[in-house]
Design an enzyme around this catalytic site. Structure first.
Site, PDB file in Angstrom:
ATOM      1  N   ASP A 162      -3.514 -39.791  83.570  1.00 54.77           N
ATOM      2  CA  ASP A 162      -3.061 -39.491  82.205  1.00 54.77           C
ATOM      3  C   ASP A 162      -4.175 -39.664  81.190  1.00 54.77           C
ATOM      4  OD1 ASP A 162      -3.111 -42.228  82.611  1.00 54.77           O
ATOM      5  OD2 ASP A 162      -0.978 -42.527  82.272  1.00 54.77           O
ATOM      6  N   ASN A 176       8.438 -51.062  81.228  1.00 59.99           N
ATOM      7  CA  ASN A 176       9.691 -50.304  81.235  1.00 59.99           C
ATOM      8  C   ASN A 176       9.844 -49.455  82.500  1.00 59.99           C
ATOM      9  OD1 ASN A 176       7.884 -48.238  80.861  1.00 59.99           O
ATOM     10  ND2 ASN A 176       8.529 -47.707  78.791  1.00 59.99           N
ATOM     11  N   HIS A 204       7.570 -47.343  83.718  1.00 62.63           N
ATOM     12  CA  HIS A 204       6.880 -46.046  83.754  1.00 62.63           C
ATOM     13  C   HIS A 204       5.761 -46.037  84.783  1.00 62.63           C
ATOM     14  CE1 HIS A 204       3.891 -47.164  80.240  1.00 62.63           C
ATOM     15  NE2 HIS A 204       3.346 -47.468  81.392  1.00 62.63           N
ATOM     16  N   GLU A 213       7.726 -41.853  81.100  1.00 60.15           N
ATOM     17  CA  GLU A 213       8.548 -42.898  80.506  1.00 60.15           C
ATOM     18  C   GLU A 213       9.996 -42.779  81.010  1.00 60.15           C
ATOM     19  OE1 GLU A 213       6.971 -45.155  79.099  1.00 60.15           O
ATOM     20  OE2 GLU A 213       5.959 -44.612  77.237  1.00 60.15           O
TER      21      GLU A 213
END
Ligand code: F6R
Length: 264
Positions: free
Chosen positions: A67, A136, A138, A143
């Site tokens: 990313d 979280n 991800h 996400e």
């Protein structure tokens, strides 16, 4: 999913580096999928040392990063391209031309995402994908609620991820809220996936990934469906698992079997 629980982040890094070393032994021209963030830094240092010692070479490796922030040029110190150069590529014998990071500043991001997928395919697919995990759940910047079959695309970061990563940006500095990330479908096509998790802040996400339902609410949980995914966690990151002793027992049995076969 194989889960390995080790005493410290240093052991996690060494175990992960061993897997990369074995991969290079099997296939010197491996295609790597790589990650940024604080978790893999120690693993990169291990690999740098082994490269310097002449134990491994990246001379034939091609790499694709997971990313990149949108709208940060590669020269920006917070860009993931900058991170990869300064933390890893500048210190090993990889050909810089063989390293790719998703283009965060492409004039046409949609075409750039398609070209990234094409380039991964042209390289023969990813042999070994390194991952961290967000608090979280991800993976990459996929996400919670991300499509579990998604491909490389532009993704909006959650407020939690923006807050988590604010530590890397100076007060008042522009922090992007958008990213370009490999999709979950892209990650799932890697032949081998190695996810590192260290620290207590990852414990809830690790539990959801390993024990929870496969759900877009915890994108990493899709790795339960991967035929060759290895989660390497330190004690703190594994501390919410229902039965950490079970995974330690399995690993001890595995090591004993490898020793018997003379492959330890
Ligand atoms: C980074 C990436 C992210 C991180 C995750 C954990 O390329 O894809 O998914 O792996 O946010 O980050 P750290 O390691 O900083 O806790």
């Amino acid at each position: 999913m194989k889960v390995v629980i080790l005493d410290s982040p240093a052991e996690v890094a060494r175990y992960g580096a061993d897997i990369f070393q074995q991969q290079l032994k099997r296939k010197p021209d491996s295609v790597f999928g790589l990650a940024t963030g604080s978790t893999p830094v120690q693993l990169y240092r291990e690999l740098i040392e082994r490269n310097r010692a002449g134990d491994i070479s990246f001379g034939a490796v091609r790499s694709f990063n997971l990313d990149e922030y949108m709208d940060l040029p590669p020269t920006h110190p917070q860009s993931y391209r900058y991170f990869m150069n300064s933390e890893f590529f500048d210190h090993i014998d990889i050909d810089p031309a063989n390293t790719r990071v998703p283009p965060g500043d492409a004039p046409d991001p949609i075409a750039a995402c398609e070209a990234y997928e094409q380039a991964i395919g042209d390289a023969g697919g990813i042999d070994i994908q390194l991952l961290g995990i967000g608090r979280n759940g991800h993976i990459g910047f996929n996400e919670p609620t991300s499509c579990l079959t998604s491909r490389t695309r532009v993704k909006t970061l959650t407020r939690e991820t923006i807050a988590d990563n604010a530590r890397f940006f100076a007060e008042g500095e522009h922090q992007p809220h958008l990213s370009v990330t490999m999709g979950i479908g892209t990650i799932m096509e890697a032949r081998l996936v190695v996810l590192l998790a260290t620290g207590a802040s990852k414990a809830a996400a690790v539990k959801a990934m390993v024990e929870g339902p496969v759900s877009a609410w915890c994108p990493a949980s899709i790795l339960q469906m991967h035929p060759a995914a290895v989660v390497i966690a330190d004690e703190e990151a594994a501390s919410h698992l229902s039965d950490p002793g079970f995974f330690k027992h399995i690993e001890a049995e595995n090591q004993a079997m490898l020793a018997r076969l003379g492959r330890a």
